[in-house]
Design a protein around this motif. Structure first.
Motif, PDB file in Angstrom:
ATOM      1  N   ILE A  51      33.648  63.029  22.110  1.00 21.97           N
ATOM      2  CA  ILE A  51      33.163  62.238  22.328  1.00 21.97           C
ATOM      3  C   ILE A  51      33.232  61.087  21.802  1.00 21.97           C
ATOM      4  O   ILE A  51      33.342  59.898  21.889  1.00 21.97           O
ATOM      5  CB  ILE A  51      31.291  62.804  23.000  1.00 21.97           C
ATOM      6  N   ARG A  52      32.606  61.446  20.168  1.00 16.59           N
ATOM      7  CA  ARG A  52      33.412  60.782  19.213  1.00 16.59           C
ATOM      8  C   ARG A  52      34.767  59.900  18.979  1.00 16.59           C
ATOM      9  O   ARG A  52      34.684  58.807  18.903  1.00 16.59           O
ATOM     10  CB  ARG A  52      32.514  61.278  17.455  1.00 16.59           C
ATOM     11  N   ARG A  53      35.465  60.572  19.272  1.00 14.99           N
ATOM     12  CA  ARG A  53      36.884  60.134  19.792  1.00 14.99           C
ATOM     13  C   ARG A  53      37.101  59.569  20.915  1.00 14.99           C
ATOM     14  O   ARG A  53      38.932  59.787  21.001  1.00 14.99           O
ATOM     15  CB  ARG A  53      37.736  61.374  19.027  1.00 14.99           C
ATOM     16  N   HIS A  54      36.752  59.652  21.739  1.00 19.21           N
ATOM     17  CA  HIS A  54      36.734  59.639  23.203  1.00 19.21           C
ATOM     18  C   HIS A  54      38.028  60.564  23.600  1.00 19.21           C
ATOM     19  O   HIS A  54      38.933  59.545  24.322  1.00 19.21           O
ATOM     20  CB  HIS A  54      37.293  57.947  22.944  1.00 19.21           C
ATOM     21  N   LEU A  55      37.785  61.409  23.794  1.00 24.40           N
ATOM     22  CA  LEU A  55      38.586  61.969  24.148  1.00 24.40           C
ATOM     23  C   LEU A  55      37.879  63.269  25.306  1.00 24.40           C
ATOM     24  O   LEU A  55      37.955  64.469  25.707  1.00 24.40           O
ATOM     25  CB  LEU A  55      39.015  63.302  23.280  1.00 24.40           C
ATOM     26  N   TYR A  56      37.118  62.453  25.576  1.00 21.88           N
ATOM     27  CA  TYR A  56      36.093  63.417  26.594  1.00 21.88           C
ATOM     28  C   TYR A  56      35.488  62.648  27.799  1.00 21.88           C
ATOM     29  O   TYR A  56      35.631  61.655  28.291  1.00 21.88           O
ATOM     30  CB  TYR A  56      35.183  63.508  26.518  1.00 21.88           C
ATOM     31  N   PRO A  57      36.420  63.296  28.883  1.00 22.89           N
ATOM     32  CA  PRO A  57      36.438  62.599  30.755  1.00 22.89           C
ATOM     33  C   PRO A  57      34.905  61.964  31.066  1.00 22.89           C
ATOM     34  O   PRO A  57      35.184  61.102  31.359  1.00 22.89           O
ATOM     35  CB  PRO A  57      36.725  63.515  31.097  1.00 22.89           C
ATOM     36  N   GLN A  58      34.116  62.463  30.432  1.00 30.58           N
ATOM     37  CA  GLN A  58      32.728  62.106  31.331  1.00 30.58           C
ATOM     38  C   GLN A  58      31.837  60.989  30.809  1.00 30.58           C
ATOM     39  O   GLN A  58      31.564  60.375  30.989  1.00 30.58           O
ATOM     40  CB  GLN A  58      31.755  63.420  31.245  1.00 30.58           C
ATOM     41  N   THR A  59      33.037  60.782  29.113  1.00 29.54           N
ATOM     42  CA  THR A  59      32.471  59.806  28.415  1.00 29.54           C
ATOM     43  C   THR A  59      32.765  58.556  28.092  1.00 29.54           C
ATOM     44  O   THR A  59      32.902  57.857  27.505  1.00 29.54           O
ATOM     45  CB  THR A  59      31.584  59.608  27.422  1.00 29.54           C
ATOM     46  N   MET A  60      34.545  58.354  29.113  1.00 29.14           N
ATOM     47  CA  MET A  60      35.508  57.565  28.980  1.00 29.14           C
ATOM     48  C   MET A  60      34.929  56.016  28.985  1.00 29.14           C
ATOM     49  O   MET A  60      36.017  55.589  28.984  1.00 29.14           O
ATOM     50  CB  MET A  60      36.578  57.861  29.895  1.00 29.14           C
ATOM     51  N   ARG A  61      33.571  55.769  30.104  1.00 29.35           N
ATOM     52  CA  ARG A  61      33.469  54.798  30.159  1.00 29.35           C
ATOM     53  C   ARG A  61      32.782  53.895  29.250  1.00 29.35           C
ATOM     54  O   ARG A  61      32.378  52.844  29.542  1.00 29.35           O
ATOM     55  CB  ARG A  61      32.869  54.861  32.175  1.00 29.35           C
TER      56      ARG A  61
END
Ligand SMILES: NC(=O)c1ccc[n+]([C@@H]2O[C@H](COP(=O)([O-])OP(=O)(O)OC[C@H]3O[C@@H](n4cnc5c(N)ncnc54)[C@H](OP(=O)(O)O)[C@@H]3O)[C@@H](O)[C@H]2O)c1
Length: 340
Positions: A51-61
């Motif tokens: 999530i912190r590295r912006h590599l998590y589909p559910q938190t892309m937005r």
């Protein structure tokens, strides 16, 4: 009297652990249908790294700044309008994906699971993401049967340990890949260790495994699929190796999509990807039922999750560094009331 303040862990920009910041902010207020909890424990997980590295589909937005924190155990200290069935002081849990690495947060009452009295909040917190994932991989996704031969990749990790413990309770014959230093731990958890730095897991069983669980995606899951027997099932659920190798999100999504093409290869092997969020969205009752079952197992002492360390707010960035470095033999859990 001075108004109490909240404390939160927020990510200021996508990237490394230095992007994390602990900030004091006003207390939130429970809105209609919500409760406010005083957080007793909140997990720190490898998924937080994604999530912190912006590599998590559910938190892309999500766009920074936002508050980190995948799961929470807390005590209700405020009830919003229209909430029934809960009282001040009740202990509850939820999987929030973001937002629970805090001292206080608001939660939707209709998503809460009750936490039985007398269980340790930090141990309870480890069950929410890691153990519910393991339970659902075994009993909702793979539908394992007693005496099946099962390989767990990343067996010393948070989900891996839970897969071994719950797999043993289900009567499976288990193997687990881990670094050599964790061989005794894997044996203690009821499995045969395979050193991922020295041994070739595809050669361990000449006929192959019935089921392989893989949250690592070394080789984009290729060798895990190769290690199956004809008709076997690969349950993929993560891609830590891709994150460590700094692969792009698109590459890892191709690895996942490819799993569904492999089922057309000769040999009748199958592969699928499991997501706890997708399964919760499709079957919300299963999530609560499975987590309650795990809380029950913890309350009776049938399971005992390993906690590597309880972490105070000022050490969260350091905890993220340790999770990324590897080598942990249990979970790190944020306990907001710990002194720095
Ligand atoms: N799909 C879902 O719903 C879901 C749910 C939960 C987690 N996940 C994902 O699943 C993955 C694992 O999560 P986790 O919380 O268990 O992470 P974790 O606690 O960091 O565990 C990962 C384990 O994998 C080991 N490992 C690293 N490279 C390996 C290799 N080449 N072969 C075998 N083992 C290796 C690590 O060992 P060392 O310590 O030796 O490096 C570590 O013990 C993460 O990517 C996470 O995001 C997905």
């Amino acid at each position: 009297m001075k108004e109490p303040r909240n404390r939160i862990v927020q990510v200021r920009r996508f990237g490394g652990p230095d992007a994390l910041q602990v900030v004091d902010v006003p207390l939130p207020t429970a809105g209609p249908g919500e409760v406010r909890v005083r957080v007793l424990a909140s997990g720190l997980e490898y998924t937080d790294v994604l999530i912190r590295r912006h590599l998590y589909p559910q938190t892309m937005r999500h766009r920074p700044p936002f508050v980190m924190g995948y799961d929470v155990v807390g005590e209700i200290d405020q009830l919003g309008n229209g909430v029934s069935g809960f009282q001040l002081g009740d202990r509850v849990a939820d999987m929030t994906v973001v937002g629970s690495n805090v001292a206080y947060c608001t939660l939707r009452a209709d998503r809460l699971t009750r936490v039985p009295a007398g269980i340790d909040p930090a141990e309870a917190a480890t069950l929410i993401l890691s153990w519910t994932t393991a339970y659902q991989l075994l009993h909702r996704a793979a539908l394992v049967k007693q005496a099946q031969r099962v390989l767990v990749q990343g067996a010393a990790g948070a989900v891996g340990q839970a897969l071994l413990v719950l797999g043993s309770l289900a009567g499976l014959e288990l193997w687990g890949t881990a670094r050599g230093a964790h061989a005794a731990l894997i044996r203690d958890l009821g499995a045969t260790p395979i050193d991922y730095q020295r041994e070739d897991f595809t050669r361990v069983l000449p006929d192959g495994f019935d089921v392989v669980f893989d949250g690592i995606a070394q080789d984009g899951y290729r060798r895990s699929f190769a290690a199956l027997k004809n008709g076997g099932l690969l349950c993929a659920y993560g891609y830590s190796a891709g994150v460590q190798a700094q692969r792009r999100m698109a590459t890892m999504l191709v690895w996942i999509a490819r799993l569904y093409l492999w089922r057309w290869l000769p040999g009748g092997k199958r592969a699928r990807f499991y997501s706890i969020n997708l399964m919760r969205a499709q079957h919300p009752a299963w999530f609560r039922e499975d987590l309650e079952r795990l809380f029950g197992l913890l309350a009776t002492g049938a399971i005992r999750p390993r906690i590597a360390e309880r972490i105070s707010f000022d050490r969260v960035a350091d905890a993220h560094r340790r999770i990324e470095a590897g080598g942990l033999d249990g979970k790190l859990v944020l306990c907001p009331e710990l002194a720095p």
